[in-house]
Design a protein around this motif. Sequence first.
Motif, PDB file in Angstrom:
ATOM      1  N   GLN A  93      -6.331  -1.761   9.912  1.00  0.00           N
ATOM      2  CA  GLN A  93      -6.193  -3.113   9.366  1.00  0.00           C
ATOM      3  C   GLN A  93      -6.570  -4.181  10.375  1.00  0.00           C
ATOM      4  O   GLN A  93      -6.521  -5.370  10.070  1.00  0.00           O
ATOM      5  CB  GLN A  93      -4.748  -3.365   8.888  1.00  0.00           C
ATOM      6  CG  GLN A  93      -4.261  -2.444   7.803  1.00  0.00           C
ATOM      7  CD  GLN A  93      -5.170  -2.447   6.595  1.00  0.00           C
ATOM      8  OE1 GLN A  93      -5.418  -3.483   5.995  1.00  0.00           O
ATOM      9  NE2 GLN A  93      -5.679  -1.290   6.242  1.00  0.00           N
ATOM     10  N   VAL A 133       0.842  -1.191   0.000  1.00  0.00           N
ATOM     11  CA  VAL A 133       0.000   0.000   0.000  1.00  0.00           C
ATOM     12  C   VAL A 133       0.880   1.245   0.000  1.00  0.00           C
ATOM     13  O   VAL A 133       1.975   1.245   0.547  1.00  0.00           O
ATOM     14  CB  VAL A 133      -0.954  -0.017   1.235  1.00  0.00           C
ATOM     15  CG1 VAL A 133      -0.172   0.062   2.527  1.00  0.00           C
ATOM     16  CG2 VAL A 133      -1.980   1.081   1.163  1.00  0.00           C
ATOM     17  N   TRP A 170      -3.169   3.462   9.939  1.00  0.00           N
ATOM     18  CA  TRP A 170      -3.333   2.408   8.937  1.00  0.00           C
ATOM     19  C   TRP A 170      -3.314   1.033   9.606  1.00  0.00           C
ATOM     20  O   TRP A 170      -4.170   0.186   9.325  1.00  0.00           O
ATOM     21  CB  TRP A 170      -2.248   2.508   7.869  1.00  0.00           C
ATOM     22  CG  TRP A 170      -2.338   1.435   6.847  1.00  0.00           C
ATOM     23  CD1 TRP A 170      -3.147   1.410   5.742  1.00  0.00           C
ATOM     24  CD2 TRP A 170      -1.606   0.204   6.834  1.00  0.00           C
ATOM     25  NE1 TRP A 170      -2.966   0.241   5.050  1.00  0.00           N
ATOM     26  CE2 TRP A 170      -2.025  -0.521   5.697  1.00  0.00           C
ATOM     27  CE3 TRP A 170      -0.649  -0.354   7.668  1.00  0.00           C
ATOM     28  CZ2 TRP A 170      -1.513  -1.774   5.382  1.00  0.00           C
ATOM     29  CZ3 TRP A 170      -0.135  -1.604   7.358  1.00  0.00           C
ATOM     30  CH2 TRP A 170      -0.568  -2.300   6.218  1.00  0.00           C
ATOM     31  N   ARG A 228       5.831   4.985   0.389  1.00  0.00           N
ATOM     32  CA  ARG A 228       5.763   4.002  -0.691  1.00  0.00           C
ATOM     33  C   ARG A 228       6.852   2.961  -0.493  1.00  0.00           C
ATOM     34  O   ARG A 228       7.713   3.097   0.376  1.00  0.00           O
ATOM     35  CB  ARG A 228       5.934   4.706  -2.029  1.00  0.00           C
ATOM     36  CG  ARG A 228       7.230   5.539  -2.077  1.00  0.00           C
ATOM     37  CD  ARG A 228       7.791   5.655  -3.451  1.00  0.00           C
ATOM     38  NE  ARG A 228       8.937   6.519  -3.546  1.00  0.00           N
ATOM     39  CZ  ARG A 228      10.190   6.154  -3.293  1.00  0.00           C
ATOM     40  NH1 ARG A 228      10.476   4.948  -2.862  1.00  0.00           N
ATOM     41  NH2 ARG A 228      11.188   7.012  -3.465  1.00  0.00           N
TER      42      ARG A 228
END
Length: 182
Positions: A127, A4, A123, A14
């Motif tokens: 999750q 992701v 994040w 990234r």
Amino acid sequence: MPAVVLETDRLRLRAFTEADTDAVHAGASDPSTQEWLPMPRPGVAYTREDAHQWCVVHAPQARATGDGQQWAAVEAATDRFVGSFGFTRTLWQSMTTEMGYWVAPWARGRGYAAEAAAALSRWALDQGFERVELKAAMPNAASRRVAEKVGFHFEGIERNAMPLHEGRTDLALYSLIPGDLG
């Protein structure tokens, strides 16, 4: 973990690429980085080959093996390398993971570490992770401020827990759980 890309107001997080090798080498081998993170291991200098292996082998391997995930943080506007952020020591049964990071010397003091750490923490909890840990050397005031700014809770001290290039240090243990995000 799923591959992701994460975006914040100023950063893009990234996957590492081979093109990051020189920036990783410059940042990771800097004496102020090495003071708290003796990479690749205590008593051994960080080389360009170490950086290359990190970018093309070790960082991608972390995700592939399930140990965690590593992101290269870059300025969204310029694509300039800011630092390395990621998760390691992921325990899937208990849904816990540990965050680690370092920031290039030029990017320190600009709030990038807290910005990236907040994005990664949110994040991970989104999750389904139940706990994100962050450990920082007790004397490393800058990293401890990042943890506190993001909302991590101080839990205690792991005594004599981490080797440095010279000697060892105690680690401050912080955690963030879903209820902390409010």
